[in-house]
Design a protein around this motif. Structure first.
Motif, PDB file in Angstrom:
ATOM      1  N   ARG A  66       0.831  -1.214   0.000  1.00  0.00           N
ATOM      2  CA  ARG A  66       0.000   0.000   0.000  1.00  0.00           C
ATOM      3  C   ARG A  66       0.860   1.256   0.000  1.00  0.00           C
ATOM      4  N   THR A  67       1.968   1.228   0.737  1.00  0.00           N
ATOM      5  CA  THR A  67       2.872   2.387   0.735  1.00  0.00           C
ATOM      6  C   THR A  67       3.340   2.669  -0.699  1.00  0.00           C
ATOM      7  N   LEU A  68       3.741   1.605  -1.395  1.00  0.00           N
ATOM      8  CA  LEU A  68       4.234   1.796  -2.769  1.00  0.00           C
ATOM      9  C   LEU A  68       3.116   2.256  -3.701  1.00  0.00           C
ATOM     10  N   LYS A  69       1.925   1.752  -3.453  1.00  0.00           N
ATOM     11  CA  LYS A  69       0.782   2.132  -4.298  1.00  0.00           C
ATOM     12  C   LYS A  69       0.488   3.633  -4.173  1.00  0.00           C
ATOM     13  N   LEU A  70       0.648   4.157  -2.950  1.00  0.00           N
ATOM     14  CA  LEU A  70       0.338   5.582  -2.739  1.00  0.00           C
ATOM     15  C   LEU A  70       1.256   6.505  -3.536  1.00  0.00           C
ATOM     16  N   VAL A  71       2.487   6.038  -3.784  1.00  0.00           N
ATOM     17  CA  VAL A  71       3.443   6.920  -4.472  1.00  0.00           C
ATOM     18  C   VAL A  71       3.678   6.515  -5.926  1.00  0.00           C
ATOM     19  N   GLN A  72       2.933   5.529  -6.388  1.00  0.00           N
ATOM     20  CA  GLN A  72       3.202   4.951  -7.713  1.00  0.00           C
ATOM     21  C   GLN A  72       3.082   5.961  -8.851  1.00  0.00           C
ATOM     22  N   THR A  73       2.198   6.936  -8.713  1.00  0.00           N
ATOM     23  CA  THR A  73       2.001   7.865  -9.838  1.00  0.00           C
ATOM     24  C   THR A  73       2.773   9.179  -9.655  1.00  0.00           C
ATOM     25  N   LEU A  74       3.585   9.272  -8.601  1.00  0.00           N
ATOM     26  CA  LEU A  74       4.335  10.517  -8.411  1.00  0.00           C
ATOM     27  C   LEU A  74       5.442  10.641  -9.457  1.00  0.00           C
ATOM     28  N   GLU A  75       5.745  11.872  -9.812  1.00  0.00           N
ATOM     29  CA  GLU A  75       6.928  12.128 -10.637  1.00  0.00           C
ATOM     30  C   GLU A  75       8.140  12.099  -9.705  1.00  0.00           C
ATOM     31  N   LEU A 126       0.333  18.593  -3.693  1.00  0.00           N
ATOM     32  CA  LEU A 126      -0.291  18.415  -5.015  1.00  0.00           C
ATOM     33  C   LEU A 126      -1.799  18.645  -5.069  1.00  0.00           C
ATOM     34  N   ALA A 127      -2.501  18.370  -3.997  1.00  0.00           N
ATOM     35  CA  ALA A 127      -3.972  18.424  -3.972  1.00  0.00           C
ATOM     36  C   ALA A 127      -4.553  17.720  -5.203  1.00  0.00           C
ATOM     37  N   GLU A 128      -5.332  18.443  -6.048  1.00  0.00           N
ATOM     38  CA  GLU A 128      -6.020  17.747  -7.146  1.00  0.00           C
ATOM     39  C   GLU A 128      -5.085  17.248  -8.242  1.00  0.00           C
ATOM     40  N   ARG A 129      -3.796  17.656  -8.189  1.00  0.00           N
ATOM     41  CA  ARG A 129      -2.869  17.152  -9.210  1.00  0.00           C
ATOM     42  C   ARG A 129      -2.349  15.753  -8.859  1.00  0.00           C
ATOM     43  N   TYR A 130      -2.654  15.297  -7.654  1.00  0.00           N
ATOM     44  CA  TYR A 130      -2.302  13.923  -7.278  1.00  0.00           C
ATOM     45  C   TYR A 130      -3.228  12.954  -8.020  1.00  0.00           C
ATOM     46  N   ARG A 131      -2.636  11.913  -8.597  1.00  0.00           N
ATOM     47  CA  ARG A 131      -3.445  10.935  -9.345  1.00  0.00           C
ATOM     48  C   ARG A 131      -3.463   9.604  -8.603  1.00  0.00           C
ATOM     49  N   PRO A 132      -4.543   9.315  -7.869  1.00  0.00           N
ATOM     50  CA  PRO A 132      -4.596   8.041  -7.141  1.00  0.00           C
ATOM     51  C   PRO A 132      -4.689   6.866  -8.105  1.00  0.00           C
ATOM     52  N   ILE A 133      -4.096   5.741  -7.692  1.00  0.00           N
ATOM     53  CA  ILE A 133      -4.202   4.511  -8.487  1.00  0.00           C
ATOM     54  C   ILE A 133      -5.645   4.020  -8.471  1.00  0.00           C
ATOM     55  N   THR A 134      -6.267   4.125  -7.315  1.00  0.00           N
ATOM     56  CA  THR A 134      -7.669   3.718  -7.199  1.00  0.00           C
ATOM     57  C   THR A 134      -8.479   4.898  -6.702  1.00  0.00           C
ATOM     58  N   GLN A 135      -9.598   5.141  -7.327  1.00  0.00           N
ATOM     59  CA  GLN A 135     -10.508   6.189  -6.832  1.00  0.00           C
ATOM     60  C   GLN A 135     -11.940   5.704  -7.005  1.00  0.00           C
ATOM     61  N   ASN A 136     -12.617   5.573  -5.892  1.00  0.00           N
ATOM     62  CA  ASN A 136     -13.994   5.063  -5.932  1.00  0.00           C
ATOM     63  C   ASN A 136     -14.995   6.204  -5.848  1.00  0.00           C
ATOM     64  N   TRP A 165     -17.314  30.580  -1.349  1.00  0.00           N
ATOM     65  CA  TRP A 165     -16.232  29.790  -0.753  1.00  0.00           C
ATOM     66  C   TRP A 165     -15.943  28.550  -1.595  1.00  0.00           C
ATOM     67  N   ILE A 166     -14.650  28.396  -1.879  1.00  0.00           N
ATOM     68  CA  ILE A 166     -14.153  27.270  -2.684  1.00  0.00           C
ATOM     69  C   ILE A 166     -13.134  26.528  -1.826  1.00  0.00           C
ATOM     70  N   THR A 167     -13.047  25.205  -1.963  1.00  0.00           N
ATOM     71  CA  THR A 167     -11.960  24.474  -1.299  1.00  0.00           C
ATOM     72  C   THR A 167     -11.091  23.784  -2.340  1.00  0.00           C
ATOM     73  N   HIS A 168      -9.835  23.582  -1.974  1.00  0.00           N
ATOM     74  CA  HIS A 168      -8.899  22.923  -2.886  1.00  0.00           C
ATOM     75  C   HIS A 168      -8.442  21.628  -2.231  1.00  0.00           C
ATOM     76  N   ASP A 169      -8.847  20.513  -2.787  1.00  0.00           N
ATOM     77  CA  ASP A 169      -8.438  19.228  -2.196  1.00  0.00           C
ATOM     78  C   ASP A 169      -8.254  18.175  -3.276  1.00  0.00           C
ATOM     79  N   PHE A 170      -8.206  16.904  -2.890  1.00  0.00           N
ATOM     80  CA  PHE A 170      -7.941  15.850  -3.872  1.00  0.00           C
ATOM     81  C   PHE A 170      -9.027  15.768  -4.948  1.00  0.00           C
ATOM     82  N   LEU A 171     -10.220  16.241  -4.628  1.00  0.00           N
ATOM     83  CA  LEU A 171     -11.310  16.168  -5.619  1.00  0.00           C
ATOM     84  C   LEU A 171     -11.306  17.379  -6.551  1.00  0.00           C
ATOM     85  N   GLY A 172     -10.408  18.315  -6.309  1.00  0.00           N
ATOM     86  CA  GLY A 172     -10.317  19.478  -7.182  1.00  0.00           C
ATOM     87  C   GLY A 172     -10.621  20.763  -6.456  1.00  0.00           C
ATOM     88  N   SER A 173     -10.730  21.858  -7.228  1.00  0.00           N
ATOM     89  CA  SER A 173     -11.156  23.129  -6.642  1.00  0.00           C
ATOM     90  C   SER A 173     -12.656  23.191  -6.840  1.00  0.00           C
TER      91      SER A 173
END
Ligand SMILES: [Fe+2]
Length: 449
Positions: A29-38, A163-173, A271-279
């Motif tokens: 799981r640790t490796l999966k979390l960083v798999q898409t990082l540059e 990264l917030a929304e620029r992070y690309r998860p391997i799995t997203q449900n 009000w806008i928030t910036h997180d993994f789902l975007g702005s």
């Protein structure tokens, strides 16, 4: 000579295969979390209170080396340079590298850290499969696995900052649908309550020993405070009125110009928030998160309520009034499944709306006590009466000036959370609090008369 019964043998080998399974899944799981990082992402530290992703990968492996050094004779460490850079705060293992400057080190390189990660994984697998493990050794490896789970969550905090929304998860449900219930509270009878962990699996030293505390009757909200409720506080001048704030909190509001939770921004009056789902526009039905203890406390004062103590929180989360006993989780003693709570393996990457997990509610009917966002309590973090350290310098040296948080978040791996788990935040991290607690929620209790 001790004889081992057939049944005991089965338990011992069951425990060992569980240990190996948890270890392999956690490392993967640790490796999966960083798999898409540059590659560039691995080196950067965006603030003194974050760490570069490569540091997390190295540090969790270094802690496994510490366990090996404590349980194997004449263990030789991989590298003195790694020992120094990857030591977080353990003075017993030498002088740690300056935390604020982890992102300034280009050595060890990212490739070297990955090589190290894999070498340590293989060494530990070999020990777990072929070694004779006594109880203490197994406990230390379970601790190291849980430690890695904690760093997976910290890594996610840091990825949000980096990264917030620029992070690309391997799995997203997809987000679960929610019933959008009306907020209300439940009355809980006071009396003696036994606080702490009562199961027979791994837990941290700070969850023990179980001990009795006396509680008055209280009422606790059955849902976390929502963005809508928090915006009412903001619109009513919550950040402009000193009367709601503790003195240290008011100073932060003034000096750092706090106006809203972390990551919120007002754009064209909205009000806008910036997180993994975007702005995106603030969802009124999500629990409010990215708030400090001071903000949670000020909100409660404004709402004529207060934060629960950790004992009040725990009783509301896991006490079964009918059976007169507590359970490991709000829904009972079985491990979480995807319909119980929003945890890391849900891979939703955000908190869900209130009422999204009716199956996971507590015996008293409190929703989302586990998962989604950590919940602030008013309790000071210290050792329970009779506390005995399980690993010197891990938890025990932090028993001052911090508050306890309960319940885990959408970034918490499921094997590492239970109703008795105690998270804590350092009070001198006041500047950091808003970030460190980025996945924090608070339920709150009404003062009963
Ligand atoms: Fe650590």
């Amino acid at each position: 000579m001790t004889s081992v019964k057939h049944g005991d043998m089965a338990t011992v080998s069951e425990q060992k295969s569980n240990l190996i399974k948890q270890f392999n899944e956690t490392r993967a799981r640790t490796l999966k979390l960083v798999q898409t990082l540059e590659k560039d992402d691995f080196v950067v530290q965006t603030a003194p209170f974050t760490s570069p992703p490569k540091w997390h990968l190295g540090h969790v492996s270094w802690l496994l080396e510490i366990v090996m050094s404590k349980t194997l004779q004449n263990y030789e460490f991989y590298s003195d340079e790694f020992n120094q850079y990857l030591n977080s705060y353990y003075h017993q293992f030498g002088e740690p590298h300056d935390k604020a400057k982890r992102g300034l080190a280009t050595r060890p390189t990212v490739d070297q850290i990955f090589e190290y990660f894999n070498i340590i994984t293989n060494k530990v697998v070999d020990i777990l499969q072929n070694g004779l493990l006594d109880e203490q050794t197994k406990h230390l490896y379970f601790m190291a696995i849980n430690h890695e789970c904690q760093h997976q969550e910290l890594l996610i905090y840091d990825l949000q900052h980096l990264l917030a929304e620029r992070y690309r998860p391997i799995t997203q449900n997809p987000l679960p649908s929610s019933s959008q219930p009306k907020s209300n509270s439940v009355k809980i009878n006071g009396g003696m309550y036994t606080l702490g962990y009562s199961g027979d699996q791994f837990c941290y030293d700070i969850e023990l020993p179980e001990h009795k505390v006396y509680l008055n009757d209280y009422k606790i909200d059955v849902y976390p405070v929502t963005n809508l409720q928090y915006m009412e506080f903001m619109n009513d001048g919550g950040y402009d009125n000193f009367e709601y704030w503790l003195s240290d909190g008011w100073e932060k509001v003034q000096v750092e110009q706090w106006k809203a939770p972390m990551y919120w921004e007002k754009i064209h009056g909205e009000w806008i928030t910036h997180d993994f789902l975007g702005s995106r526009k603030i969802n009124p039905n999500e629990p409010v998160c990215h708030v400090s203890f001071y903000e949670a406390d000020a909100y409660c004062k404004w709402a004529d309520k207060r934060l629960p103590t950790e004992a009040e929180w725990e009783k509301a989360a896991c006490w079964n009034e009918e059976k007169q006993k507590k359970s490991t989780f709000p829904w009972g003693n079985r491990p979480a499944d995807l319909n119980d709570a929003n945890l890391l393996e849900s891979y939703i990457w955000n908190c869900t709306e209130i009422g999204a997990y009716p199956q996971g509610k507590s015996h008293y009917g409190c929703h989302q006590m586990i998962g989604d966002v950590w919940e602030w309590t008013s309790s000071e973090f210290s050792g329970y009466p009779g506390f005995k350290t399980g690993f010197s310098e891990y938890n025990d040296k932090w028993f001052a000036n911090q508050k306890v948080l309960r319940g885990g978040s959408f970034a918490t791996p499921k094997i590492s959370i239970r109703s008795s788990y105690r998270n804590f935040v350092y009070l001198h991290f006041i500047v950091i609090l808003v970030v460190y607690s980025m996945v924090c929620k608070f339920t709150y209790v009404k003062i009963t008369t």
